[in-house]
Design a protein around this motif. Structure first.
Motif, PDB file in Angstrom:
ATOM      1  N   UNK A  56      -3.721   6.702  -3.894  1.00  0.00           N
ATOM      2  CA  UNK A  56      -3.644   6.049  -3.047  1.00  0.00           C
ATOM      3  C   UNK A  56      -3.814   4.629  -3.717  1.00  0.00           C
ATOM      4  N   UNK A  57      -1.661   3.478  -3.770  1.00  0.00           N
ATOM      5  CA  UNK A  57      -1.799   2.499  -4.419  1.00  0.00           C
ATOM      6  C   UNK A  57      -1.784   1.276  -3.731  1.00  0.00           C
ATOM      7  N   UNK A  58      -2.995   0.230  -4.390  1.00  0.00           N
ATOM      8  CA  UNK A  58      -2.320  -1.053  -3.622  1.00  0.00           C
ATOM      9  C   UNK A  58      -2.454  -1.847  -4.500  1.00  0.00           C
ATOM     10  N   UNK A  59      -1.676  -3.240  -3.918  1.00  0.00           N
ATOM     11  CA  UNK A  59      -1.045  -4.849  -4.939  1.00  0.00           C
ATOM     12  C   UNK A  59      -1.036  -5.915  -4.150  1.00  0.00           C
ATOM     13  N   UNK A  60      -1.728  -6.530  -4.204  1.00  0.00           N
ATOM     14  CA  UNK A  60      -1.431  -7.997  -3.535  1.00  0.00           C
ATOM     15  C   UNK A  60      -0.536  -8.865  -4.991  1.00  0.00           C
ATOM     16  N   UNK A  72       1.202  -1.210   0.240  1.00  0.00           N
ATOM     17  CA  UNK A  72       0.500   0.026  -0.317  1.00  0.00           C
ATOM     18  C   UNK A  72       0.707   0.869  -0.024  1.00  0.00           C
ATOM     19  N   UNK A  73       0.745   2.135  -1.175  1.00  0.00           N
ATOM     20  CA  UNK A  73       1.175   3.406  -1.382  1.00  0.00           C
ATOM     21  C   UNK A  73       0.511   4.572  -1.560  1.00  0.00           C
ATOM     22  N   UNK A 106     -11.581   5.586  -7.980  1.00  0.00           N
ATOM     23  CA  UNK A 106     -11.596   4.503  -7.570  1.00  0.00           C
ATOM     24  C   UNK A 106     -11.774   3.368  -8.674  1.00  0.00           C
ATOM     25  N   UNK A 107     -10.055   2.678  -8.870  1.00  0.00           N
ATOM     26  CA  UNK A 107     -10.461   1.646  -9.852  1.00  0.00           C
ATOM     27  C   UNK A 107      -9.897   1.003  -8.668  1.00  0.00           C
ATOM     28  N   UNK A 108     -10.741  -1.002  -9.406  1.00  0.00           N
ATOM     29  CA  UNK A 108     -10.339  -1.705  -8.725  1.00  0.00           C
ATOM     30  C   UNK A 108      -9.659  -3.456 -10.346  1.00  0.00           C
ATOM     31  N   UNK A 139      -1.953 -11.075 -10.034  1.00  0.00           N
ATOM     32  CA  UNK A 139      -2.007  -9.856  -8.698  1.00  0.00           C
ATOM     33  C   UNK A 139      -2.834  -9.334  -9.207  1.00  0.00           C
ATOM     34  N   UNK A 140      -3.961  -8.993  -7.868  1.00  0.00           N
ATOM     35  CA  UNK A 140      -5.062  -7.739  -7.465  1.00  0.00           C
ATOM     36  C   UNK A 140      -4.309  -6.489  -7.203  1.00  0.00           C
ATOM     37  N   UNK A 141      -5.090  -5.399  -7.612  1.00  0.00           N
ATOM     38  CA  UNK A 141      -4.737  -4.080  -8.302  1.00  0.00           C
ATOM     39  C   UNK A 141      -5.796  -3.315  -7.622  1.00  0.00           C
ATOM     40  N   UNK A 142      -5.210  -2.296  -6.790  1.00  0.00           N
ATOM     41  CA  UNK A 142      -6.390  -1.063  -6.886  1.00  0.00           C
ATOM     42  C   UNK A 142      -6.357   0.098  -6.432  1.00  0.00           C
TER      43      UNK A 142
END
Length: 537
Positions: free
Chosen positions: A150-154, A74-75, A362-364, A338-341
Motif C-alpha cells: 500500500x503506497x500513499x502520497x500527498x 493511494x495505490x 511500514x514507513x512514513x 510531498x508526504x509519502x507512506x
C-alpha cells in the motif's frame, strides 16, 4: 394568321417537355424540407459540431486530470513469488561431517582467549546453527513469498504549478465551449446559404427556360413570316442565333442547380439519391426565416458586437492559457514537497498464508525535490513561455481589429442587400409589361426584332436581380444575427463584399457585352455573355 399564332405555342410546349425530360432525374424517395427542418437536420449531422463536442469532453478530462494532482494518492498491489532455486538453499541446515561435536560450553567468567578458543573449536568441528538460535523464519531462500503493498502520497507544496495548470485547464474548457458555439453558428450559416442557393438555382433555371421559350416563339414567328416573304433572311438568322445562344445558358443553369442541391444534400447528410422538395420561399420578407433570425435590425451596435465576437473570446482565453504556461515554467525553479507512506505486509508460508503469517513493513517520510543544475533547460522553458504570451497578446490585438472590420462589412452588406431589394421592387412587373408591349408591336410589324430582344433582356435581368436580391438579403440577415458566434472570414479578400449578383443592364442595341455575373455559391462561367444568359446580337 391564327395558324401562325398556334404554331409557336405548340412548338414551345414540345420544347419545354423535351427540356424537362433532359434534366437529370434522381431516383429514390422525395424528402420535403423547410428551412427550420434543414437547420435541425444539419446540426444533428454536422461533423464539426461533433468534433467541437469531443473537444469539450477532452478539455473536461484534462481539468479533472490536473485537479487530481492536488488530492491524496493511494495505490495497492499484491503479488506471489515462487522460488525455484536460491543461493541461500541449505546454508542454515547443513549436517556436520565426522564424529559428533561436543556441545558448545562457554564460561562467561573465563578469560577472553579461552572463550574464543571454545568458539573456534565448536565451529571447526561442524557445530549446528541451532546453538545460535532458529534461522527458519529468515526470508532467504524461502519457497513461497506473499507480499502486499500500500503506497500513499500527498502533494504539500508545488510552487504554484498545480494552480497554474488548473487555470490553464479551465481556460481550455471555456475555449472548447466557445468553439462549439462557433461551430453551430457556422453550420447554421452554411445551411441557410445552401438552402437559398438551391432555391435561387431553381429560379434561375426557370428564368433561363422561359427565355429559351421566348426565343423559340420569336424564331417561329420569324420563320413563318420568312416563308411568306414578310421578313428578310437576316431576321431569321438573328432569331436562330438568339435561340441557339440561349440553350447553353439553360444547360449551365441545370448544372448549377444540380451542384447546389448536391451541396445541400452534403450539408444535411442526405443520401445522394434522395430528391429534396424545398417548401420555404425565396422572398425578401423576414417572416420566411426561423424565429431567431426575424428580428435582425440593420442599425445595430457594431462596437458592442465586435467586442463580443467568438474569435475575440478565444484569443483572450488563449492569452490566459499562455500566461498560465508561463507561471508553470517559473514554478519549475521552486521545490516540490510531498508526504509519502509505504505499508507492505509480507508472509513466507510453506503453502498458503494465514492472517497470522504476515509481517508488517511500514514507513512514513517526506520528500523534497529541487532542481540544482539543469543545463539551461528551465530558462529555455521560461523564454518559450514568455514568447507564447507575447504572441497571444499580439494576436488578440490583431483579431480585435479584424473583428471590427468583419462586423462592419457584414452590417454594410445587410444594408446594401436591403437597399437592392427595395430598389428592385416593381421592376419585374414593369419589365414584363414592356416585353408584352414589345411582343405585340413586333407581331404587328410596328417594331423590329432588336427592340424585342432588348425587352426580353431587360425582363430576364430584372427577374435575376430580384431573385438574387432576395437570396442576398436573407443570407445577410442570418449572418448578422449569427455574428457574435461566427468565426472571422480568413484572407485579405474575405473582407470584400460578397454579394456580386447585381449587375447593370446594357441594352442589346448598344452592341456591347454585359459583364459575366456571378452569385455567391455559383462559379462564374467565362463563356457567358451576361448575368442572365440572354443572348445579344
Amino acid at each position: 394568321m391564327r395558324r401562325t399564332a398556334v404554331l409557336p405555342g405548340l412548338f414551345g410546349t414540345i420544347l419545354l417537355t423535351c427540356l424537362t425530360a433532359a434534366q437529370p432525374q434522381q431516383g429514390g424517395a422525395v424528402r420535403t424540407l423547410s428551412l427550420e427542418q434543414a437547420l435541425q437536420l444539419a446540426e444533428a449531422h454536422a461533423e464539426q459540431v461533433e468534433i467541437a463536442r469531443a473537444g469539450i469532453h477532452r478539455a473536461e478530462a484534462d481539468y479533472l486530470r490536473t485537479r487530481s494532482q492536488r488530492l491524496p494518492q493511494l495505490n495497492a498491489s499484491t503479488g506471489y513469488d515462487r522460488t525455484l532455486r536460491s543461493e541461500f538453499q541449505g546454508v542454515f541446515d547443513q549436517a556436520p561431517s565426522g564424529p559428533p561435536c561436543a556441545p558448545l560450553n562457554i564460561n562467561p567468567s573465563a578469560p577472553v582467549d579461552q572463550r574464543v578458543a571454545e568458539l573456534e573449536r565448536f565451529l571447526d568441528c561442524g557445530g549446528t546453527s541451532a546453538s545460535f538460535g532458529d534461522f527458519s523464519d529468515l526470508p532467504f531462500g524461502r519457497s513461497n513469498i506473499y507480499r502486499t503493498i500500500f503506497s500513499f502520497s500527498q502533494l504539500i507544496y508545488s510552487g504554484g504549478r498545480i494552480g497554474s495548470q488548473l487555470r490553464l485547464a479551465r481556460a481550455a474548457r471555456e475555449t472548447a465551449e466557445v468553439t462549439l458555439d462557433s461551430a453551430r453558428a457556422q453550420v447554421k450559416l452554411d445551411t441557410v446559404q445552401g438552402y437559398f442557393d438551391a432555391l435561387l438555382s431553381d429560379q434561375l433555371l426557370a428564368i433561363a427556360q422561359t427565355a429559351l421559350q421566348q426565343a423559340e416563339d420569336t424564331l417561329e414567328q420569324v420563320r413563318v413570316a420568312r416563308s411568306v416573304g414578310a421578313q428578310p433572311e437576316f431576321e431569321l438568322l438573328r432569331a436562330q442565333v438568339a435561340r441557339d445562344n440561349q440553350r447553353p445558358v439553360v444547360i449551365r443553369r441545370q448544372s448549377d442547380r444540380e451542384i447546389a442541391y448536391t451541396r445541400l444534400r452534403h450539408l444535411l447528410d442526405v443520401p445522394v439519391g434522395t430528391q429534396l422538395n424545398l417548401v420555404s420561399q425565396l422572398e425578401g420578407d423576414s417572416q420566411g426565416l426561423p424565429a431567431e433570425f426575424r428580428t435582425v435590425a440593420e442599425e445595430v451596435d457594431v462596437d458592442r458586437i465586435a467586442r463580443n465576437r467568438a474569435p475575440i473570446l478565444q484569443a483572450g482565453l488563449s492569452v490566459r492559457m499562455e500566461e498560465a504556461n508561463l507561471q508553470v515554467a517559473r514554478s519549475q525553479r521552486l521545490p516540490t514537497i510531498s508526504l509519502n507512506s509505504l505499508m507492505s505486509p509480507v508472509a513466507y508460508p510453506e503453502t498458503f498464508p494465514t492472517p497470522g503469517d504476515f509481517r508488517m513493513n511500514w514507513a512514513v517520510g517526506v520528500s523534497l525535490q529541487l532542481p540544482i543544475l539543469d543545463g539551461g533547460r528551465l530558462q529555455a522553458d521560461r523564454m518559450a513561455a514568455q514568447a507564447g504570451v507575447d504572441e497571444a497578446r499580439a494576436r488578440l490585438h490583431a483579431i480585435r481589429d479584424d473583428s471590427e472590420l468583419d462586423t462592419r462589412v457584414a452590417v454594410e452588406q445587410l444594408r446594401a442587400a436591403r437597399a437592392t431589394w427595395d430598389a428592385s421592387a416593381g421592376t419585374v412587373e414593369q419589365a414584363q409589361r414592356a416585353y408584352e408591349i414589345a411582343e405585340v408591336r413586333y407581331r404587328e410589324g410596328i417594331s423590329t426584332q432588336l427592340e424585342l430582344s432588348d425587352s426580353r433582356l431587360l425582363l430576364e435581368q430584372a427577374r435575376v436581380n430580384r431573385a438574387q436580391a432576395a437570396r442576398d438579403l436573407q443570407v445577410a440577415r442570418v449572418r448578422v444575427a449569427l455574428l457574435p458566434s461566427l468565426p472571422l472570414l480568413s484572407g485579405p479578400s474575405a473582407m470584400q463584399p460578397q454579394f456580386t449578383g447585381m449587375q447593370s443592364v446594357t441594352p442589346a442595341s448598344s452592341q456591347q457585352q454585359l459583364p459575366a455575373g456571378q452569385s455567391q455559391g455559383f462559379p462564374a462561367n467565362p463563356s457567358a455573355t451576361n448575368p442572365t444568359g440572354v443572348p445579344q446580337l
